[in-house]
Enzyme design. Structure first.
Site, PDB file in Angstrom:
ATOM      1  N   SER A   2      -8.838  -0.068  -3.731  1.00 22.72           N
ATOM      2  CA  SER A   2      -7.648  -0.680  -3.994  1.00 22.72           C
ATOM      3  C   SER A   2      -7.191  -1.134  -2.325  1.00 22.72           C
ATOM      4  O   SER A   2      -7.666  -0.538  -1.573  1.00 22.72           O
ATOM      5  CB  SER A   2      -6.692   0.185  -4.493  1.00 22.72           C
ATOM      6  OG  SER A   2      -5.006  -0.241  -4.106  1.00 22.72           O
ATOM      7  N   TYR A  59      -3.349   9.479  -4.481  1.00 22.65           N
ATOM      8  CA  TYR A  59      -4.078   8.283  -4.953  1.00 22.65           C
ATOM      9  C   TYR A  59      -4.414   7.482  -3.705  1.00 22.65           C
ATOM     10  O   TYR A  59      -5.423   6.854  -3.772  1.00 22.65           O
ATOM     11  CB  TYR A  59      -2.781   7.551  -5.773  1.00 22.65           C
ATOM     12  CG  TYR A  59      -3.417   6.122  -6.310  1.00 22.65           C
ATOM     13  CD1 TYR A  59      -4.264   6.001  -7.233  1.00 22.65           C
ATOM     14  CD2 TYR A  59      -3.001   4.836  -5.418  1.00 22.65           C
ATOM     15  CE1 TYR A  59      -4.821   4.840  -7.470  1.00 22.65           C
ATOM     16  CE2 TYR A  59      -3.513   3.625  -5.822  1.00 22.65           C
ATOM     17  CZ  TYR A  59      -4.469   3.693  -7.030  1.00 22.65           C
ATOM     18  OH  TYR A  59      -4.880   2.166  -7.096  1.00 22.65           O
TER      19      TYR A  59
END
Length: 265
Positions: A146, A159
């Protein structure tokens, strides 16, 4: 433009194959005449996709329903494929999820599950399938990270950290594998239209409402092209690429503050 392959037909394993970017990868590999091994926790959806794709594309589809937060799942997947004499030519480590909130208030068990899925499982599956690829002298691995990988992420601290690991790990082993015939690509999309935001609890945040997100199909297509070209890092979207590079030139403390503001606190 990549032409659908001729015989012998290759096999792609895709985790988190039933929704979002994972499902779009499933469609892409099927359209390019790959046999598929689809891994997801949603057994009913897996069966439906396997039956439909077998008929539509005339390919072999193996569905494996596994909870990847369970530490024994990667080994179980590998052994099942070994016993079936199914060899993996392309490994797509797509499965992952996020948790939103202050670290001292979020649920520990959920975060440990997230670490297992986002980080440990990717490492484990890569270790298991990479050896055969190197021995064969060909293969491709795609790890989905990401743009979160490029900076710390207050309110999604664990995360963001898992995605940073995926980026670093992928770049490192890509370098190790030069001249082996095996390539490693890490896909770093920005916010993408998918069920991810529902699971994290951010789908109703003002940030998500105001943000123009790329659709999963576009992200997967860009990732697929990068994978087939053997690129190491793929960041879909010019804006995302600029932001990912820009944080390298700012003080880390400032980057963290900006990240927290963007997260909406």
């Amino acid at each position: 433009m990549f032409k659908p392959q001729t015989q012998p037909r290759k096999t792609a394993l895709i985790t988190g194959a039933c929704s979002g970017i994972g499902y779009e990868f499933t469609c892409l590999f099927a359209s390019y005449n790959y046999n598929l091994v689809l891994v997801d926790i949603n057994e009913n959806k897996l069966i439906e996709i396997a039956e439909r794709f077998t008929q539509e594309y005339n390919i072999c589809v193996t569905s494996i329903a596994k909870d990847l937060s369970i530490s024994t799942s990667p080994e179980a997947i590998y052994l099942e494929l070994q016993q079936a004499s199914i060899h993996i030519d392309v490994l797509v480590n797509n499965a992952g999820f996020g948790i939103y909130g202050l670290f001292n208030e979020t649920n520990l068990n959920s975060e440990l599950d997230m670490i297992q899925v986002n980080l440990v499982c990717i490492t484990h599956l890569t270790k298991l399938f990479l050896k055969h690829m190197v021995e064969k002298g060909e293969g491709k691995i795609l790890n989905v990270s990401s743009t979160a990988a490029f900076q710390p992420g207050p309110l999604m601290s664990v995360y963001f950290a898992t995605k940073s690991y995926i980026l670093s790990f992928s770049e490192a082993i890509a370098n190790e594998l030069e001249d082996t015939g095996v390539s490693v690509t890490v896909l770093c999309p920005g916010p993408t239209q998918s069920a991810f935001h529902q699971r994290t609890g951010t789908e109703n945040s003002q940030r998500m409402k105001d943000m123009k997100m790329m659709d999963a199909k576009t992200v997967a297509a860009i990732g697929f092209r990068g994978l087939m070209k053997g690129k190491t890092v793929v960041i879909p979207g010019a804006k995302n690429r600029i932001l990912a590079e820009a944080v390298r030139f700012l003080p880390r403390k400032q980057v963290t503050k900006i990240s927290k503001a963007v997260q909406g606190h």
